[in-house]
Design an enzyme around this catalytic site. Structure first.
Site, PDB file in Angstrom:
ATOM      1  N   PHE A   1       0.833  -1.198   0.000  1.00 54.94           N
ATOM      2  CA  PHE A   1       0.000   0.000   0.000  1.00 54.94           C
ATOM      3  C   PHE A   1       0.871   1.252   0.000  1.00 54.94           C
ATOM      4  O   PHE A   1       1.877   1.317   0.724  1.00 54.94           O
ATOM      5  CB  PHE A   1      -0.864   0.071   1.274  1.00 54.94           C
ATOM      6  N   ASP A   2       0.456   2.251  -0.763  1.00 53.81           N
ATOM      7  CA  ASP A   2       0.963   3.599  -0.568  1.00 53.81           C
ATOM      8  C   ASP A   2       0.364   4.140   0.728  1.00 53.81           C
ATOM      9  O   ASP A   2      -0.614   3.590   1.250  1.00 53.81           O
ATOM     10  CB  ASP A   2       0.572   4.462  -1.772  1.00 53.81           C
ATOM     11  N   GLY A   3       0.930   5.239   1.213  1.00 57.79           N
ATOM     12  CA  GLY A   3       0.441   5.810   2.461  1.00 57.79           C
ATOM     13  C   GLY A   3      -0.600   6.893   2.253  1.00 57.79           C
ATOM     14  O   GLY A   3      -1.806   6.654   2.347  1.00 57.79           O
TER      15      GLY A   3
END
Length: 309
Positions: free
Chosen positions: A162-164
């Site tokens: 996941f990106d943040g």
């Protein structure tokens, strides 16, 4: 007792996200819906090739391998019911016999059925459907249909990256960056390091994965979940991201603070079954290496307003 999906992780997925229907889809996009239906009917006994999200779905369904229903995958598609027959036959041919439910809307909006399903994730190749799902507060991503297929190196793990900001976290910090630049972003994150970021659109999905992992550890499920945070953040802005996860009582297995480096090569080494990001450039770079999807959420996806004198 009536059937229920309560207590299960529910994934809603379009037929193009699950299988490679790109050739047939060109007929559909051209407006030849009858030709599309006939093409699917002609290939009824020809299993479709795996699509971008196939590996993720197959591994998640394996959490039901000990007889406990922990995961439900539902096909949610703009296909017509006739074409839906090929979807189910393709699923059975690939060993996905646990895919038993489907909603086929023949071109109408399918996202409205996410609510009665209680979906924790919606994957589609249709950008408009994804935007509507996100507006309804369902974690959703538009699959990059040209993505590299997932690696076969980790058959006993579901790997998700996941990106943040604007994915796991809200886009609060991204807005500071967009308006004030990197220096303003870093100063803002240092000043608010102890203040957890608001949840983003995929926080509920990460929480559901955490619950699935805990439930499977109590049984005999054959897989485990490995997660990674892959973000353009770097020190000192890393601390707020970590503290936010801690405030949720959720840990990720790996965290990569890349400071703007291309994410693709790092994801190639992590070998996820799927990667979620809100930036088109990051998704394009990642798709060269791993299955990827675009989360059309936050300031990067708001319309640019033009003002005239």
């Amino acid at each position: 007792m009536p059937a229920t999906l309560e207590g299960q992780l529910v994934v809603a997925i379009s037929s193009r996200a699950l299988f490679d229907f790109e050739e047939e889809n060109r007929l559909f996009e051209s407006g030849d819906t009858h030709g599309y239906m006939q093409a699917q009917l002609h290939k009824l006994d020809q299993p479709a090739a795996p699509g971008v999200a196939f590996s993720l779905v197959k591994k998640l369904l394996a959490f039901n391998g000990d007889g406990q229903r922990r995961v439900e995958v539902v096909v949610l598609s703009r296909n017509d019911p006739v074409s839906g027959m090929r979807v189910f036959r393709s699923a059975a041919a690939h060993g996905l016999n646990l895919i038993e439910r489907g909603v086929f809307t023949q071109g109408s909006d399918p996202f409205r059925y996410l609510r009665p399903l209680g979906a924790h994730l919606f994957l589609s190749a249709n950008e408009a459907d994804v935007r509507q799902a996100l507006a309804l507060k369902f974690p959703a991503a538009r699959v990059a249909t040209g993505s590299m297929q997932a690696s076969n190196e980790h058959p006993d793990e579901v790997r998700i990256a996941f990106d943040g900001d604007a994915v796991l976290f809200d886009d609060e910090a991204e807005r500071v960056y967009q308006h004030g630049g990197l220096q303003a972003f870093q100063a803002h994150e240092v000043e608010n390091a102890a203040l957890p970021l608001p949840p983003g659109p995929f926080q509920p999905f990460l929480a559901a994965l955490h619950q699935l992992q805990q439930a499977s550890q109590q049984g005999a499920a054959p897989l485990r979940i490995r997660t990674a945070l892959v973000t353009a953040r770097s020190a000192p802005a890393h601390e707020r991201a970590i503290r936010t996860l801690m405030s949720w009582n959720i840990a990720v297995d790996e965290a990569m603070f890349l400071g703007g480096l291309p994410k693709g090569p790092f994801l190639r080494e992590f070998e996820p079954d799927f990667f979620f990001d809100d930036q088109t450039g990051h998704v394009s770079n990642a798709a060269e290496h791993v299955p990827s999807g675009l989360v059309t959420y936050g300031i990067s996806h708001e319309p640019v307003l033009a003002f005239s004198e």
